[in-house]
Write a protein that holds these residues in place. Structure first.
Motif, PDB file in Angstrom:
ATOM      1  N   ILE A   1       0.633  -1.339  -0.298  1.00  0.00           N
ATOM      2  CA  ILE A   1       0.134  -0.468  -0.500  1.00  0.00           C
ATOM      3  C   ILE A   1       0.497   1.315  -0.386  1.00  0.00           C
ATOM      4  CG2 ILE A   1      -1.602   1.590   1.418  1.00  0.00           C
ATOM      5  CD1 ILE A   1      -2.785  -1.422   2.315  1.00  0.00           C
ATOM      6  N   ALA A   2       1.661   1.191   0.943  1.00  0.00           N
ATOM      7  CA  ALA A   2       3.079   2.579   0.487  1.00  0.00           C
ATOM      8  C   ALA A   2       3.760   2.737  -0.391  1.00  0.00           C
ATOM      9  CB  ALA A   2       3.791   2.234   2.010  1.00  0.00           C
ATOM     10  N   LYS A   3       3.697   1.703  -1.186  1.00  0.00           N
ATOM     11  CA  LYS A   3       4.889   1.536  -2.712  1.00  0.00           C
ATOM     12  C   LYS A   3       3.611   2.343  -3.421  1.00  0.00           C
ATOM     13  CE  LYS A   3       7.683  -1.697  -2.125  1.00  0.00           C
ATOM     14  NZ  LYS A   3       8.126  -3.236  -2.366  1.00  0.00           N
ATOM     15  N   THR A   4       2.554   2.329  -3.841  1.00  0.00           N
ATOM     16  CA  THR A   4       1.331   2.768  -4.010  1.00  0.00           C
ATOM     17  C   THR A   4       1.305   4.348  -4.128  1.00  0.00           C
ATOM     18  OG1 THR A   4      -0.430   2.411  -3.340  1.00  0.00           O
ATOM     19  CG2 THR A   4       0.225   0.664  -4.440  1.00  0.00           C
ATOM     20  N   LYS A   5       1.483   4.842  -3.094  1.00  0.00           N
ATOM     21  CA  LYS A   5       1.568   6.296  -2.628  1.00  0.00           C
ATOM     22  C   LYS A   5       0.486   6.649  -2.757  1.00  0.00           C
ATOM     23  CE  LYS A   5       6.300   7.618  -3.337  1.00  0.00           C
ATOM     24  NZ  LYS A   5       7.289   6.579  -2.781  1.00  0.00           N
ATOM     25  N   PRO A   6      -0.927   6.179  -1.788  1.00  0.00           N
ATOM     26  CA  PRO A   6      -2.448   6.723  -1.991  1.00  0.00           C
ATOM     27  C   PRO A   6      -2.178   7.716  -1.581  1.00  0.00           C
ATOM     28  CG  PRO A   6      -2.282   4.982  -0.488  1.00  0.00           C
ATOM     29  CD  PRO A   6      -1.303   5.662  -0.792  1.00  0.00           C
ATOM     30  N   SER A   7      -2.887   8.486  -2.002  1.00  0.00           N
ATOM     31  CA  SER A   7      -3.233   9.912  -1.387  1.00  0.00           C
ATOM     32  C   SER A   7      -4.105   9.527   0.118  1.00  0.00           C
ATOM     33  CB  SER A   7      -4.632  10.716  -2.209  1.00  0.00           C
ATOM     34  OG  SER A   7      -5.520   9.960  -2.030  1.00  0.00           O
ATOM     35  N   TYR A   8      -4.454   8.182   0.101  1.00  0.00           N
ATOM     36  CA  TYR A   8      -5.176   8.386   1.630  1.00  0.00           C
ATOM     37  C   TYR A   8      -4.722   6.815   2.676  1.00  0.00           C
ATOM     38  CZ  TYR A   8      -7.448   4.797   0.051  1.00  0.00           C
ATOM     39  OH  TYR A   8      -8.153   3.437  -1.036  1.00  0.00           O
ATOM     40  N   THR A   9      -5.492   6.665   3.117  1.00  0.00           N
ATOM     41  CA  THR A   9      -4.411   5.499   4.258  1.00  0.00           C
ATOM     42  C   THR A   9      -6.067   4.209   4.273  1.00  0.00           C
ATOM     43  OG1 THR A   9      -2.324   5.826   5.122  1.00  0.00           O
ATOM     44  CG2 THR A   9      -2.931   4.344   6.167  1.00  0.00           C
ATOM     45  N   PRO A  10      -6.398   3.684   4.000  1.00  0.00           N
ATOM     46  CA  PRO A  10      -7.264   2.586   4.469  1.00  0.00           C
ATOM     47  C   PRO A  10      -6.985   1.832   6.033  1.00  0.00           C
ATOM     48  CG  PRO A  10      -5.877   1.471   2.125  1.00  0.00           C
ATOM     49  CD  PRO A  10      -5.354   2.590   2.756  1.00  0.00           C
ATOM     50  N   LEU A  11      -7.698   1.624   6.710  1.00  0.00           N
ATOM     51  CA  LEU A  11      -7.786   0.795   6.890  1.00  0.00           C
ATOM     52  C   LEU A  11      -7.195  -1.232   6.983  1.00  0.00           C
ATOM     53  CD1 LEU A  11     -10.835   1.959   9.805  1.00  0.00           C
ATOM     54  CD2 LEU A  11      -8.024   1.990  10.070  1.00  0.00           C
ATOM     55  N   VAL A  12      -6.475  -1.788   7.713  1.00  0.00           N
ATOM     56  CA  VAL A  12      -5.986  -3.200   7.310  1.00  0.00           C
ATOM     57  C   VAL A  12      -6.211  -4.066   8.137  1.00  0.00           C
ATOM     58  CG1 VAL A  12      -4.091  -4.703   6.363  1.00  0.00           C
ATOM     59  CG2 VAL A  12      -4.056  -2.299   6.106  1.00  0.00           C
ATOM     60  N   ILE A  13      -7.160  -4.826   7.917  1.00  0.00           N
ATOM     61  CA  ILE A  13      -7.731  -6.156   8.627  1.00  0.00           C
ATOM     62  C   ILE A  13      -8.001  -7.198   8.423  1.00  0.00           C
ATOM     63  CG2 ILE A  13      -9.991  -6.563   9.216  1.00  0.00           C
ATOM     64  CD1 ILE A  13     -10.186  -3.453   9.650  1.00  0.00           C
ATOM     65  N   ALA A  14      -7.039  -7.822   9.529  1.00  0.00           N
ATOM     66  CA  ALA A  14      -7.259  -8.788   9.182  1.00  0.00           C
ATOM     67  C   ALA A  14      -7.541 -10.478   9.757  1.00  0.00           C
ATOM     68  CB  ALA A  14      -5.365  -9.570   9.872  1.00  0.00           C
ATOM     69  N   LYS A  15      -7.841 -11.148   8.485  1.00  0.00           N
ATOM     70  CA  LYS A  15      -9.269 -11.979   8.474  1.00  0.00           C
ATOM     71  C   LYS A  15      -8.024 -13.297   9.449  1.00  0.00           C
ATOM     72  CE  LYS A  15     -12.426 -15.145   6.336  1.00  0.00           C
ATOM     73  NZ  LYS A  15     -13.259 -15.209   5.312  1.00  0.00           N
ATOM     74  N   ILE A  16      -9.190 -13.512  10.805  1.00  0.00           N
ATOM     75  CA  ILE A  16      -8.129 -14.467  11.763  1.00  0.00           C
ATOM     76  C   ILE A  16      -8.929 -16.019  11.250  1.00  0.00           C
ATOM     77  CG2 ILE A  16      -8.011 -15.794  13.865  1.00  0.00           C
ATOM     78  CD1 ILE A  16      -6.222 -12.943  13.121  1.00  0.00           C
ATOM     79  N   GLU A  17      -8.345 -16.841  10.590  1.00  0.00           N
ATOM     80  CA  GLU A  17      -9.413 -17.901  10.404  1.00  0.00           C
ATOM     81  C   GLU A  17      -8.295 -19.273  10.076  1.00  0.00           C
ATOM     82  OE1 GLU A  17     -10.378 -17.735   5.759  1.00  0.00           O
ATOM     83  OE2 GLU A  17      -8.707 -16.453   5.782  1.00  0.00           O
ATOM     84  N   LYS A  18      -7.083 -19.596  10.041  1.00  0.00           N
ATOM     85  CA  LYS A  18      -6.092 -20.681  10.672  1.00  0.00           C
ATOM     86  C   LYS A  18      -5.774 -20.419  12.154  1.00  0.00           C
ATOM     87  CE  LYS A  18      -4.965 -22.245   7.046  1.00  0.00           C
ATOM     88  NZ  LYS A  18      -5.812 -23.221   6.150  1.00  0.00           N
ATOM     89  N   PRO A  19      -5.229 -21.900  12.056  1.00  0.00           N
ATOM     90  CA  PRO A  19      -4.796 -22.288  13.530  1.00  0.00           C
ATOM     91  C   PRO A  19      -3.636 -21.062  13.977  1.00  0.00           C
ATOM     92  CG  PRO A  19      -5.966 -24.072  12.654  1.00  0.00           C
ATOM     93  CD  PRO A  19      -5.625 -23.018  11.241  1.00  0.00           C
ATOM     94  N   GLU A  20      -2.463 -21.147  12.959  1.00  0.00           N
ATOM     95  CA  GLU A  20      -1.518 -20.112  13.121  1.00  0.00           C
ATOM     96  C   GLU A  20      -1.414 -18.871  13.701  1.00  0.00           C
ATOM     97  OE1 GLU A  20      -2.471 -22.058  10.935  1.00  0.00           O
ATOM     98  OE2 GLU A  20      -0.470 -23.143   9.105  1.00  0.00           O
ATOM     99  N   ALA A  21      -3.120 -18.252  13.029  1.00  0.00           N
ATOM    100  CA  ALA A  21      -3.016 -16.603  13.333  1.00  0.00           C
ATOM    101  C   ALA A  21      -3.552 -16.948  14.528  1.00  0.00           C
ATOM    102  CB  ALA A  21      -4.192 -16.180  12.614  1.00  0.00           C
ATOM    103  N   VAL A  22      -3.822 -17.653  15.370  1.00  0.00           N
ATOM    104  CA  VAL A  22      -4.722 -17.931  16.860  1.00  0.00           C
ATOM    105  C   VAL A  22      -3.005 -17.448  17.703  1.00  0.00           C
ATOM    106  CG1 VAL A  22      -5.443 -18.895  18.093  1.00  0.00           C
ATOM    107  CG2 VAL A  22      -6.607 -19.007  16.168  1.00  0.00           C
ATOM    108  N   THR A  23      -2.659 -18.401  16.862  1.00  0.00           N
ATOM    109  CA  THR A  23      -1.369 -18.789  17.925  1.00  0.00           C
ATOM    110  C   THR A  23      -0.229 -17.233  17.672  1.00  0.00           C
ATOM    111  OG1 THR A  23      -0.915 -20.848  17.053  1.00  0.00           O
ATOM    112  CG2 THR A  23       0.884 -19.838  17.809  1.00  0.00           C
ATOM    113  N   PHE A  24      -0.466 -16.169  16.462  1.00  0.00           N
ATOM    114  CA  PHE A  24       0.343 -15.378  16.784  1.00  0.00           C
ATOM    115  C   PHE A  24      -0.797 -13.882  16.531  1.00  0.00           C
ATOM    116  CE2 PHE A  24       3.159 -18.351  14.183  1.00  0.00           C
ATOM    117  CZ  PHE A  24       4.473 -18.245  14.778  1.00  0.00           C
ATOM    118  N   MET A  25      -1.852 -14.069  17.400  1.00  0.00           N
ATOM    119  CA  MET A  25      -2.524 -13.193  17.648  1.00  0.00           C
ATOM    120  C   MET A  25      -2.316 -12.287  17.914  1.00  0.00           C
ATOM    121  SD  MET A  25      -5.936 -12.354  17.301  1.00  0.00           S
ATOM    122  CE  MET A  25      -6.609 -14.154  17.384  1.00  0.00           C
TER     123      MET A  25
END
Length: 185
Positions: A91-115
């Motif tokens: 996102i930063a490399k595209t140099k947008p005129s605004y910054t969107p929120l970035v949401i992480a979808k937690i759907e894998k067991p590994e993600a719970v481990t590194f929550m």
């Protein structure tokens, strides 16, 4: 994929076990069958192969979203904070005129481990308890508490119950049914 590994298809409705493999093929035994339609997903719990949370199509969709100034971008299949960091770098490399929120979808067991690390790296999390229930035993799906002052979205697979699935509905098995949903069931 290792021999004995479970493979779940179509949101966990079809179960298979790896019984044999060679350099080009994997052979499975169907444990719980069904009709597998096109464009259905496949889950291999704790698979450590070469997977990326951000594929070529996701990158094209991201550029379209930034061009049209979407408010937030949700990334599926997040396994670790680096997945979110990679998305934010793009996102930063595209140099947008605004910054969107970035949401992480937690759907894998590994993600719970590194929550904790994922929460620090993202602007919010989306907890897909139904998806987590594919790779966890349904009654073992963790209850992920809302973090004060942090955007937390919880989604449930309510429609699964309404279409007559033989498999258990995750909120029913984990003891955390939302009161607003219970009267509908």
């Amino acid at each position: 994929v290792t021999i004995g590994a479970m493979i779940f298809m179509d949101d966990g409705l079809i179960h298979a076990r790896v019984i044999k493999k060679n350099a080009k093929s994997v052979f499975i035994k169907i444990i719980h069958g069904g009709v597998l339609e096109s464009r259905k997903g496949m889950n291999i719990p704790y698979y450590k192969g070469r997977l990326t949370a951000l594929n070529k199509k996701d990158r094209a969709d991201l550029l379209w979203g930034l061009k049209h100034q979407v408010d937030l971008i949700a990334l599926s299949f997040v396994r670790k904070a680096e997945d979110i960091t990679q998305l934010k770098r793009i996102i930063a490399k595209t140099k947008p005129s605004y910054t969107p929120l970035v949401i992480a979808k937690i759907e894998k067991p590994e993600a719970v481990t590194f929550m904790d690390d994922i929460i620090k790296a993202s602007d919010g999390i989306l907890i897909a308890r139904g998806d987590l229930g594919i790779e966890f035993l349904p009654e073992k799906v963790p209850v992920v508490p809302a973090v004060m002052g942090f955007l937390t979205i919880l989604i449930l697979q309510v429609m699964t119950v309404l279409v007559g699935s033989e498999l258990p509905f995750i909120p029913r098995t984990s003891g955390t049914v939302c009161p607003e949903i219970v009267p509908m069931l």
